[in-house]
Design an enzyme around this catalytic site. Structure first.
Site, PDB file in Angstrom:
ATOM      1  N   ASP A   1      -7.124  27.745 -37.835  1.00 23.02           N
ATOM      2  CA  ASP A   1      -7.980  28.344 -38.834  1.00 23.02           C
ATOM      3  C   ASP A   1      -7.525  29.789 -39.062  1.00 23.02           C
ATOM      4  O   ASP A   1      -7.088  30.459 -38.127  1.00 23.02           O
ATOM      5  CB  ASP A   1      -9.436  28.311 -38.345  1.00 23.02           C
ATOM      6  CG  ASP A   1     -10.386  28.903 -39.360  1.00 23.02           C
ATOM      7  OD1 ASP A   1     -10.365  28.452 -40.503  1.00 23.02           O
ATOM      8  OD2 ASP A   1     -11.146  29.813 -38.986  1.00 23.02           O
TER       9      ASP A   1
ATOM     10  N   ASN B   1       3.639   8.231   4.842  1.00 20.34           N
ATOM     11  CA  ASN B   1       2.799   8.471   3.670  1.00 20.34           C
ATOM     12  C   ASN B   1       1.843   9.627   3.896  1.00 20.34           C
ATOM     13  O   ASN B   1       1.581  10.440   3.007  1.00 20.34           O
ATOM     14  CB  ASN B   1       1.993   7.216   3.323  1.00 20.34           C
ATOM     15  CG  ASN B   1       2.825   6.212   2.544  1.00 20.34           C
ATOM     16  OD1 ASN B   1       3.971   6.488   2.201  1.00 20.34           O
ATOM     17  ND2 ASN B   1       2.257   5.062   2.267  1.00 20.34           N
TER      18      ASN B   1
ATOM     19  N   ASP C   1     -15.487  23.802 -38.426  1.00 22.84           N
ATOM     20  CA  ASP C   1     -14.300  23.360 -37.694  1.00 22.84           C
ATOM     21  C   ASP C   1     -14.609  22.299 -36.634  1.00 22.84           C
ATOM     22  O   ASP C   1     -13.692  21.679 -36.100  1.00 22.84           O
ATOM     23  CB  ASP C   1     -13.637  24.556 -36.993  1.00 22.84           C
ATOM     24  CG  ASP C   1     -13.156  25.609 -37.964  1.00 22.84           C
ATOM     25  OD1 ASP C   1     -12.599  25.220 -39.007  1.00 22.84           O
ATOM     26  OD2 ASP C   1     -13.346  26.806 -37.695  1.00 22.84           O
TER      27      ASP C   1
ATOM     28  N   VAL D   1       0.839  -1.197   0.000  1.00 24.09           N
ATOM     29  CA  VAL D   1       0.000   0.000   0.000  1.00 24.09           C
ATOM     30  C   VAL D   1       0.877   1.252   0.000  1.00 24.09           C
ATOM     31  O   VAL D   1       0.585   2.248  -0.667  1.00 24.09           O
ATOM     32  CB  VAL D   1      -0.960  -0.005   1.203  1.00 24.09           C
ATOM     33  CG1 VAL D   1      -1.706   1.320   1.304  1.00 24.09           C
ATOM     34  CG2 VAL D   1      -1.947  -1.162   1.090  1.00 24.09           C
TER      35      VAL D   1
END
Length: 961
Positions: free
Chosen positions: A345, A790, A688, A298
């Site tokens: 474009d 952790n 588009d 874990v």
């Protein structure tokens, strides 16, 4: 019949109407229209049912890393149940924490993506609310949704076209089709039958659903409704276009699979090592070994990664929004940073979509008009850059110059500040006459200039305003008549009365070749002279010179009219006086050139894809620096002739594509992606939308963009500014760098924990651990201590690194490749080496305080273990500075991230508390440390920093080699 087998544009209009069983002079009957509506359905686009909220929520859990965490939750609960059966009364803290993180991650993702709508449904908003049709011989206004095939549309200026239709008749009809075809100029329409197949933008005898009439009138018979229209075809294409998985999603899936295998391997190897190395024999010892293996497994999973990732991406979304880039999908935030190609474009994206006069050529020379857009700010300069005049010189009503001849109230052109009096007079007449020979209006609202009418006519108003102000034509002339523009005549004329004396003049503008045929004199300064062959040839050369530079050209002329000759008609458009020709173009955005240069510096290729004319597209692309001067564009017709290998070669060598359809845009995007490119596509029109959805990231214009482009895109530019895209590229790269930072930090820190336990068990005898306790299994760290590490180190510091400012120049390197992993081989090597150093300094600290090891010591196991525990925590905090860059020193821009310093300070306080406070000592198996212990722990932990600094020196040397 022909109308049933050929496209309506290639069939005579009467035959089209006959095939649709309608008399164009009468239209459909009310009953027949109702019958067809019942048969064919409403003139609406097919929508997709909205996704239920519960499915959107479940989609947030569809992630391999989340699956891995859910497995960790299940295993943790199983271990907790096993402990409870053995008499433990503890809570499954790790399972609760991991589950909470998974839920938090889902909530963040759902909230961020809640506003994403359905793209195809948005297309329906383009349809006009109502249309004028001919029913049973009478005009009627009907909802556009009720239009049927065979209806006769009656079109006028300002109308929105409600369905695709074949033109029957027209008078000066011009239609704006930019949102559908990308054509920047309004298109003149005529009913003539086309001789063969034509691209969408060249079907001049058709009008299309979703476009709008800017000038003139016309009638057309409806040939397609709903999904059978060109907009409907785009909707179908959009619906069939799959959404692409982002590079970040692909990388996280790869990391998750790798971590899954690593977790299983860690659990098995550690448990087997302990059993073999320490002679485990009793059931209680096996339980301890099993729980430790599960805990390490874990611990090896960075359970905070999904939530930290979501928070970091959310912060990135907010930062981009403040820079006018609105991102709709969290995992798309960093995709622009990976983009290797930006397909842009032209109209409205790279250009302003505001027609502008830039050149005026007359008998005496050339003038240049500065300033872009519809704001009448700028100057009119001669070839040497000297101003011809302005609103502050001469009479404000068009300078006081006589627009009809040299015999009336001329201005004083002897002002030495004016460059060339003759050129000034000619340009003044050209721009002034052009501004009068039209129907457009230039309006200001709260400092914003807008136009009503044709953009080309508005260009004359703006240019004239730069020379003499914007009120002259209204003050001096009254309009008395008009000969409208038609596609056959290619010109228009207006009749005006001089308010001062009642004299009449006709002002004309149009295609230069047509206009010159109607002229027999030319303006030269204040004089009018015959238009002889030499001057006529010079005028044609001027037109060719402008056309060669991709300007749209319009000639301007005028003449006196006898007072008794009204109303005017085409017979008056002869014996005109030619004044000059103007060059008109939709100019590039000022900031686009610098943005494209910055993109090129970052190794990002820019490609222009537009429905506009190839010559215009190539000129704009050259001005912007996309291609070298003299380059040409590949047209849609040329693309149709290319097979897949030919198309792949074309997209590798060409950077300008013009006169393309939505289908062509999709082919270009697909070909680029097949070449391994990560493609961003920008656009504003409905044409588009499919390409935006197909691209790795679609970028829509927020101001000029249609609703469908905004819904199909994953990012919206609130300011329609191409430069914002490059800003977003930089921000995307910074975000990805920060993701790599906390991945480097989390994985190396977790690797340090795993290696500490693994090597501690493997070398327990040499370290003095075996002799320090009577237990069969003596561990360097307790399970609760691993979970604590952790908790305090994997959250705050990792999150703070996610908002780290830019350390290295992210735009000085090329984009990462499509297959380049976020955690590459060099980074994995760094993670492993950092983990090894963490384990060594932690175990060395334990050995230093324990008796019987390699180093002398006289403390208890509890103190030694606490010192090792503290050293590992501090080592991870030092590692936070290491992880900010793979090659730059940890001391570079050391103090720019106040959040990181705050997170480290909080972690230090928590660690002091867990070591020094009695009730936490009981919970986590720690013992009080004195000042010497703390100093030694800090010094040992700093070894991670110094070793990593040495490694970075080596890496920098290798990179320079």
């Amino acid at each position: 019949m022909g109308a049933e087998t050929a496209h309506p544009s290639r069939v005579d209009a009467e035959d089209v109407a006959r095939g649709l069983e309608v008399d164009p002079a009468v239209g459909l009957g009310v009953a027949e229209a109702a019958r067809r509506l019942e048969r064919d359905g409403p003139n609406e686009l097919r929508g997709i049912p909205p996704v239920p909220i519960w499915r959107k929520i479940l989609a947030q859990f569809h992630d391999p890393l989340v699956y891995l965490l859910l497995v960790a939750v299940a295993v943790s609960i199983g271990a907790w149940l096993f402990e409870r059966a053995d008499g433990s009364d503890s809570w499954p803290i790790d399972a609760i924490v991991i589950a909470a993180i998974v839920v938090l991650n889902a909530v963040l993702g759902f909230v961020q993506e809640a506003r994403a709508g359905d793209a195809v449904a948005a297309l329906s908003t383009m349809t006009a609310a109502s249309s004028t049709v001919l029913r049973s011989g009478e005009l009627a206004t009907v909802p556009s949704a009720d239009l049927v095939r065979g209806d006769v549309l009656v079109l006028g200026e300002g109308d929105h076209v409600g369905a695709d239709a074949r033109l029957l008749s027209e008078s000066a009809l011009r239609v704006a089709e930019a949102s559908l075809t990308g054509e920047s100029e309004a298109v003149g329409k005529r009913p003539d039958t086309l001789p063969g197949a034509a691209q969408l933008g060249d079907r001049l005898n058709m009008v299309f659903k979703g476009t709008s009439v800017v000038e003139g009138v016309g009638r057309a018979v409806v040939t397609g409704t709903g999904m059978d229209t060109e907009v409907g075809a785009i909707a179908t294409m959009l619906d069939a276009t799959p959404a692409h998985v982002t590079p970040l999603q692909r990388e996280l899936e790869r990391i998750s699979r790798t971590l899954g295998l690593v977790v299983i391997g860690i659990a098995l190897v550690v448990m087997l090592t302990i059993v073999l190395a320490q002679g485990v024999s009793t059931p209680a010892d096996y339980v301890t070994v099993f729980l430790l293996g599960i805990s390490l497994a874990v611990a090896a999973v960075p359970e905070g990664l999904p939530a930290i990732l979501s928070v970091v991406l959310s912060i990135g979304v907010q930062r981009m929004a403040r820079r006018n880039a609105v991102v709709k999908n969290l995992k798309s935030v960093e995709t622009l940073g990976a983009a290797s190609v930006i397909c842009a474009d032209k109209t409205g994206t790279l250009t302003k979509n505001e027609m502008t006069i830039e050149r005026v050529l007359t008998a005496s020379g050339e003038a240049r008009v500065t300033g872009v857009g519809y704001r009448p700010e700028g100057e009119v300069l001669d070839a040497d850059g000297r101003p011809l005049g302005g609103a502050d010189r001469g009479d404000p009503d068009l300078g006081g110059a006589d627009l009809g001849g040299a015999d009336r109230g001329d201005p004083d052109l002897s002002d030495p500040d004016l460059s060339d009096p003759a050129l000034h007079a000619e340009v003044l007449r050209t721009l002034g006459i052009g501004s009068l020979a039209g129907n457009a209006q230039l309006l200001e609202h709260d400092g914003v200039w807008e136009i009503q009418g044709d953009p080309t006519e508005a260009a004359f108003l703006v240019a004239a305003g730069k020379l003499v102000g914007t009120n002259g034509r209204v003050a001096r002339f009254g309009r008395r008549g008009e000969v409208p523009f038609t596609s056959d005549r290619k010109m228009m004329s207006t009749l005006h009365e001089e308010k001062a004396d009642g004299s009449l003049r006709i002002f004309s503008k149009g295609a230069p070749d047509v206009l010159l045929e109607r002229c027999n004199r030319i303006q030269v300064g204040e004089a009018v002279v015959p238009l002889d062959e030499q001057r006529r040839r010079r005028a044609h050369e001027d037109v060719r010179a402008l056309s060669a530079q991709a300007f749209r050209t319009l000639g301007v002329a005028y003449s006196h009219v006898d007072p008794g000759s009204t109303p005017i008609d085409e017979s008056h458009e002869h014996d005109l006086i030619y004044t000059g020709v103007v060059g008109i173009i939709d100019p590039p955005r000022d900031e686009a050139t610098a943005a494209i240069a910055e993109a090129h510096r970052a190794g990002v290729r820019v490609i222009m894809i537009t429905g506009d004319h190839p010559g215009t597209a190539a000129r704009i692309a050259s001005d912007l620096g996309i291609v070298p001067p003299g380059s040409t564009a590949i047209s849609g017709l040329e693309l149709d002739r290319l097979d897949e290998p030919g198309l792949a070669d074309a997209v590798r060598r060409a950077s300008v594509f013009a006169r393309v359809s939505p289908r062509h845009k999709l082919r270009i995007i697909d070909a680029l992606q097949a070449n391994g490119q990560i493609v961003a596509m920008t656009g504003d029109g409905v044409n588009d939308a499919p390409a935006l959805k197909s691209a790795d990231i679609g970028v829509a214009m927020g101001i000029t963009g249609t609703a469908v482009t905004k819904e199909a895109a994953t990012m919206i530019l609130a300011d329609d500014n191409f430069a914002t895209i490059v800003v977003a590229v930089r921000q995307g790269r910074v975000i990805f760098d920060n993701i790599r930072k906390f991945l480097r930090y989390l994985l190396s820190s977790n690797m340090g924990e795993v290696l500490t336990v693994f090597l501690g068990v493997l070398f327990a005898g040499a370290l003095g651990l075996s002799g320090a306790s009577d237990e069969a299994v003596v561990l360097p760290l307790l399970v609760t201590q691993i979970l604590w590490i952790n908790l305090v180190t994997d959250s705050g510091p990792a999150l703070a690194m996610g908002v780290d400012p830019e350390i290295d120049d992210v735009m000085a390197r090329p984009p990462r490749g499509l297959t380049d992993p976020a955690v590459d081989a060099r980074m994995w090597l760094g993670i492993l080496s950092t983990g090894v150093v963490m384990a060594i300094v932690t175990l060395a600290t334990i050995d230093l305080f324990l008796p019987g090891g390699l180093l002398p010591g006289d403390d208890s196991l509890a103190v030694a273990r606490t010192a090792g525990f503290t050293t590992l925590v501090f080592a991870q905090l030092f590692n936070a500075f290491n992880a900010r860059s793979e090659t730059s020193s940890a001391f570079r821009r050391l103090f720019v991230n106040r959040w990181l310093w705050g997170a480290i300070a909080l972690t230090v306080l928590l660690q002091v508390a867990v070591v020094q406070l009695p009730f936490l000592q009981v919970a986590f198996g720690t013992a009080r440390l004195d000042a010497v212990h703390w100093l030694i722990c800090v010094a040992m932990a700093s070894g991670v920093l110094w070793v990593e600094e040495l490694r970075k020196v080596v890496l920098r040397g290798l990179d320079r080699a």
